[in-house]
Design a protein around this motif. Sequence first.
Motif, mmCIF file in Angstrom:
data_model
loop_
_atom_site.group_PDB
_atom_site.id
_atom_site.type_symbol
_atom_site.label_atom_id
_atom_site.label_comp_id
_atom_site.label_asym_id
_atom_site.label_seq_id
_atom_site.Cartn_x
_atom_site.Cartn_y
_atom_site.Cartn_z
ATOM 1 N N ARG A 110 -4.852 1.212 2.229
ATOM 2 C CA ARG A 110 -5.407 0.240 2.013
ATOM 3 C C ARG A 110 -6.746 -0.115 2.627
ATOM 4 O O ARG A 110 -7.535 -0.943 1.918
ATOM 5 C CB ARG A 110 -4.323 -0.987 2.660
ATOM 6 N N HIS A 111 -7.275 0.340 3.538
ATOM 7 C CA HIS A 111 -8.451 0.224 4.221
ATOM 8 C C HIS A 111 -9.513 0.946 3.276
ATOM 9 O O HIS A 111 -10.448 0.113 3.251
ATOM 10 C CB HIS A 111 -8.475 1.104 5.702
ATOM 11 N N ALA A 112 -9.094 2.242 2.704
ATOM 12 C CA ALA A 112 -10.167 2.787 1.756
ATOM 13 C C ALA A 112 -10.187 1.846 0.591
ATOM 14 O O ALA A 112 -11.398 1.580 0.105
ATOM 15 C CB ALA A 112 -9.708 3.954 1.421
ATOM 16 N N GLU A 113 -9.215 1.325 0.351
ATOM 17 C CA GLU A 113 -9.225 0.484 -0.905
ATOM 18 C C GLU A 113 -10.147 -0.952 -0.838
ATOM 19 O O GLU A 113 -10.976 -1.173 -1.548
ATOM 20 C CB GLU A 113 -7.748 0.000 -1.300
ATOM 21 N N ASP A 114 -9.799 -1.399 0.356
ATOM 22 C CA ASP A 114 -10.532 -2.832 0.638
ATOM 23 C C ASP A 114 -11.861 -2.551 1.026
ATOM 24 O O ASP A 114 -12.951 -3.420 0.433
ATOM 25 C CB ASP A 114 -10.023 -3.322 2.023
ATOM 26 N N ALA A 171 0.819 -1.197 -0.120
ATOM 27 C CA ALA A 171 -0.121 0.022 -0.176
ATOM 28 C C ALA A 171 0.718 1.188 -0.002
ATOM 29 O O ALA A 171 0.368 2.534 0.515
ATOM 30 C CB ALA A 171 -0.773 -0.147 1.235
ATOM 31 N N SER A 172 2.115 1.217 -0.588
ATOM 32 C CA SER A 172 2.866 2.424 -0.807
ATOM 33 C C SER A 172 2.597 3.250 -1.916
ATOM 34 O O SER A 172 3.191 4.059 -2.463
ATOM 35 C CB SER A 172 4.246 1.868 -0.805
ATOM 36 N N GLY A 173 1.573 2.560 -2.840
ATOM 37 C CA GLY A 173 1.136 3.247 -4.007
ATOM 38 C C GLY A 173 1.607 2.834 -5.191
ATOM 39 O O GLY A 173 1.492 3.232 -6.398
ATOM 40 N N LYS A 174 2.296 1.495 -5.032
ATOM 41 C CA LYS A 174 3.364 1.102 -6.180
ATOM 42 C C LYS A 174 2.117 0.665 -7.564
ATOM 43 O O LYS A 174 2.577 1.024 -8.502
ATOM 44 C CB LYS A 174 3.846 -0.458 -5.709
ATOM 45 N N ARG A 179 -14.035 -2.135 -2.094
ATOM 46 C CA ARG A 179 -14.422 -3.607 -2.591
ATOM 47 C C ARG A 179 -15.137 -4.478 -1.885
ATOM 48 O O ARG A 179 -15.513 -5.549 -1.981
ATOM 49 C CB ARG A 179 -13.066 -4.503 -2.786
ATOM 50 N N GLY A 180 -15.685 -3.539 -0.734
ATOM 51 C CA GLY A 180 -16.875 -4.308 0.112
ATOM 52 C C GLY A 180 -16.322 -5.103 1.274
ATOM 53 O O GLY A 180 -17.215 -5.478 2.173
ATOM 54 N N SER A 181 -15.158 -4.886 1.730
ATOM 55 C CA SER A 181 -14.588 -5.515 2.973
ATOM 56 C C SER A 181 -15.070 -4.721 4.185
ATOM 57 O O SER A 181 -15.124 -3.510 4.024
ATOM 58 C CB SER A 181 -13.038 -5.516 2.934
ATOM 59 N N ALA A 182 -15.438 -5.298 5.307
ATOM 60 C CA ALA A 182 -15.772 -4.797 6.349
ATOM 61 C C ALA A 182 -14.498 -4.735 7.603
ATOM 62 O O ALA A 182 -15.043 -4.156 8.699
ATOM 63 C CB ALA A 182 -17.084 -5.527 6.976
ATOM 64 N N ALA A 183 -13.468 -4.936 7.246
ATOM 65 C CA ALA A 183 -12.412 -4.927 8.125
ATOM 66 C C ALA A 183 -12.038 -3.601 8.457
ATOM 67 O O ALA A 183 -12.115 -2.633 8.000
ATOM 68 C CB ALA A 183 -11.085 -5.691 7.451
ATOM 69 N N SER A 184 -11.611 -3.479 9.959
ATOM 70 C CA SER A 184 -11.499 -2.261 10.356
ATOM 71 C C SER A 184 -10.270 -1.812 10.160
ATOM 72 O O SER A 184 -9.431 -2.285 9.645
ATOM 73 C CB SER A 184 -11.682 -2.336 11.854
ATOM 74 N N LEU A 185 -9.873 -0.512 10.461
ATOM 75 C CA LEU A 185 -8.615 0.157 10.010
ATOM 76 C C LEU A 185 -7.516 -0.560 10.812
ATOM 77 O O LEU A 185 -6.213 -0.898 10.521
ATOM 78 C CB LEU A 185 -8.595 1.727 10.378
#
Length: 233
Positions: free
Chosen positions: A158-162, A15-18, A165-171
């Motif tokens: 990565r949290h925003a990206e996930d 998630a460094s923007g690569k 995609r519909g992921s409910a995982a917390s920050l």
Amino acid sequence: MKTPERVIAIDGPSASGKSTVARRVASALGLRYVDSGALYRGVTWLALREGVPPEDAAALERLLERADVRFGVADGAVRFTLNGTDPGLALRGADVNANVSEVAAAPAVRHRVVAWLREMRALGGLVMEGRDIGTRVFPDTPYKFYLDASPEERARRRHAEDAGRGSAASLGTVQASLQHRDRIDTSRRADPLKVAPGATVIDSTGMEIDDVVAVVCRAVGGIAPSAKEGRGP
Ligand code: CDP
């Protein structure tokens, strides 16, 4: 500007923007984009599907001896199938995230994936992102970059990206998962994540993505795209 013989290596932690930067640089320079992490994720996905424990190096090696991998190009990116299947979004699932760094630390897995990545040279000029592209896969390329960002910024991205995609995982869960992978990726014996000699280090923490793309394009002698033109597939 088309320079098919070039390989541009972009390494760095999760998630460094690569991915975004590599895709846009590839699109701007007419090169193929390669996400090398997707192959390690693919091997992990296959291992989980076939019931191979991620810590069983010998079983992973046997799994790879049987694996049928095929490459193709779609929308400017190198894609692959494993045993006839494109795993698609399954590559980004929580089970793959939890196990990929352990699978990727196995020397037999690295050996095989590095060989696949080098075969992609036959497809033309490449922008390849990963952890060891400048140190191991293409150490002779003069175009090496190491993209970084603060752990907090990387977890936010990565949290925003996930979530998109519909992921409910917390920050917090996302941050813990990144820390877990960072730890394994930087400390493993075989090709750990580190800055390749001669690489340009870019800390993207406070930077706009357009500016990072411009830095890379200028450094490799290309014209930096305008924000609009640069947005690739
Ligand atoms: O997308 P993200 O940056 O989170 O990770 P990735 O590029 O999809 O890579 C997933 C994992 O594969 C990494 O955490 C590494 O364990 C491994 N990897 C590697 O060992 N070498 C590479 N060249 C690329 C990925």
